[in-house]
Design a protein around this motif. Structure first.
Motif, short mmCIF file in Angstrom:
data_model
loop_
_atom_site.label_atom_id
_atom_site.label_comp_id
_atom_site.label_asym_id
_atom_site.label_seq_id
_atom_site.Cartn_x
_atom_site.Cartn_y
_atom_site.Cartn_z
N LEU A 201 -5.68 3.67 -9.82
CA LEU A 201 -4.44 2.92 -9.99
C LEU A 201 -4.32 1.82 -8.96
O LEU A 201 -4.93 1.87 -7.89
CB LEU A 201 -3.23 3.85 -9.87
CG LEU A 201 -3.01 4.89 -10.98
CD1 LEU A 201 -1.82 5.76 -10.62
CD2 LEU A 201 -2.80 4.20 -12.32
N LEU A 202 -3.48 0.81 -9.31
CA LEU A 202 -3.08 -0.18 -8.31
C LEU A 202 -2.18 0.50 -7.29
O LEU A 202 -1.40 1.38 -7.64
CB LEU A 202 -2.31 -1.33 -8.97
CG LEU A 202 -3.11 -2.56 -9.41
CD1 LEU A 202 -4.11 -2.20 -10.49
CD2 LEU A 202 -2.16 -3.65 -9.90
N PRO A 203 -2.26 0.11 -6.02
CA PRO A 203 -1.34 0.68 -5.03
C PRO A 203 0.10 0.27 -5.35
O PRO A 203 0.34 -0.79 -5.93
CB PRO A 203 -1.82 0.08 -3.71
CG PRO A 203 -2.56 -1.15 -4.08
CD PRO A 203 -3.17 -0.88 -5.42
N ARG A 204 1.03 1.10 -4.95
CA ARG A 204 2.43 0.83 -5.25
C ARG A 204 2.87 -0.53 -4.73
O ARG A 204 3.64 -1.24 -5.40
CB ARG A 204 3.30 1.94 -4.63
CG ARG A 204 4.79 1.79 -4.95
CD ARG A 204 5.58 2.87 -4.22
NE ARG A 204 5.16 4.20 -4.63
CZ ARG A 204 5.66 4.83 -5.69
NH1 ARG A 204 6.58 4.24 -6.44
NH2 ARG A 204 5.24 6.04 -5.99
N GLU A 205 2.41 -0.90 -3.53
CA GLU A 205 2.88 -2.16 -2.94
C GLU A 205 2.40 -3.38 -3.70
O GLU A 205 2.98 -4.46 -3.60
CB GLU A 205 2.43 -2.27 -1.47
CG GLU A 205 0.93 -2.18 -1.23
CD GLU A 205 0.45 -0.74 -1.02
OE1 GLU A 205 -0.66 -0.59 -0.49
OE2 GLU A 205 1.18 0.20 -1.39
#
Length: 305
Positions: A201-205
């Protein structure tokens, strides 16, 4: 001693008289009476300090001083006309420089067609593109480092402080699987079928809202996704999935990334629930809907307030 000011009307009157060499015809061409024309010429001659025209029974002619001034006067008037035209075109958004932030995945969907349409309609506008994920785009807008952003899933409250957003399109979410994954043999994949796989996944930030949307989709199907790897761009997500490091859920545009060993499949909608999707939005500063930004937004199907 103060010298009379040099005005554009005087230069214009001078060039017209120099072309006609007749006060009556020049006055008619200028749309004024002959006495005001004579006054304009006298003021200009006072400014120069020498006669610009000879006046006698043989008619009107240019003096050496007038001959010297004529090309410079024409250049000055042409320069003013060009400047006014440039200002008009800039004010109307026909020329200038537009700085656009965009999420990388949009290069696979809406961005190419939008840029092509903009180049065709506004060839005088220079486009400066910056690839940024959602959160950095919002920062760049607030810091006036970009003029408009195309981003995925603007977080709640992105309209404040000082920003406005509007949906450009809604894009379907798809499953990204290693080609050897058992579910790759199916045309559509149930989200719950991914519960035992690690996720890439893409990081939350990088994109807080799309990250949370994917997590919520999994939770609605009764599991918490297990994070295996992080990647800042969707292209990297696909590459890591192809390397067998996990599965992912991503915007449908990722299907244009052709990487060996990767299968893209539709997600099955749950009972009484529409197929999962993600929002692509345009963002801009509320106090800066100038013509360059406004025209770009209209091409994207958005009408700024």
């Amino acid at each position: 001693m103060d010298r009379p000011e040099l005005g554009l009307q005087q230069l214009h009157a001078f060039t017209v008289l120099a072309a006609e060499l007749h006060f009556g015809r020049a006055a008619e061409r200028l749309g004024i009476a002959q006495p005001p024309l004579s006054q304009q010429i006298r003021r200009l001659e006072t400014r120069v300090g020498h006669p610009l025209f000879t006046r006698g029974p043989g008619g009107v002619g240019l003096t050496p001083a007038g001959q010297e001034l004529l090309p410079a006067a024409r250049r000055a008037l042409d320069g003013i006309a060009d400047g006014l035209d440039a200002a008009r075109r800039t004010g109307s958004g026909e020329v200038g420089r537009l700085r656009i932030g965009f999420s990388a995945s949009l290069a696979l969907t809406v961005l190419p067609g939008l840029l092509r349409a903009h180049r065709e309609q506004y060839p005088g506008v220079e486009l400066e593109l910056r690839e940024l994920t959602t959160a950095p785009q919002l920062v760049a807008l607030r810091e006036q480092a970009i003029d408009v952003g195309l981003l995925r899933e603007p977080p709640a409250g992105a309209d404040a402080p000082g920003l406005a957003t509007a949906t450009v399109l809604t894009e379907e979410l798809v499953a990204v699987l290693p080609a050897a994954h058992p579910l790759a043999a199916r045309r559509a994949v149930p989200v719950a079928g991914l519960a035992d796989d690690p996720f890439v996944l893409l990081p939350r930030e990088a994109g807080p809202t799309v990250h949370e949307r994917i997590l919520r989709l999994c939770r609605e199907e009764g599991f918490e996704p297990r994070l295996g790897q992080r990647a800042v761009e969707w292209q990297t997500v696909a590459a890591l999935v192809g390397a067998g490091l996990g599965v992912s859920i991503a915007p449908a545009g990722i299907r244009r990334i052709r990487i060996g060993g990767v299968a893209y499949r539709r997600l099955e909608a749950g009972p009484a629930r529409a197929a999962p999707g993600t929002v692509v939005a345009a963002a801009w500063r509320r106090d800066d809907p100038g013509p360059l930004v406004a025209r770009f937004l209209r091409l994207a199907g958005v009408r700024p307030e």
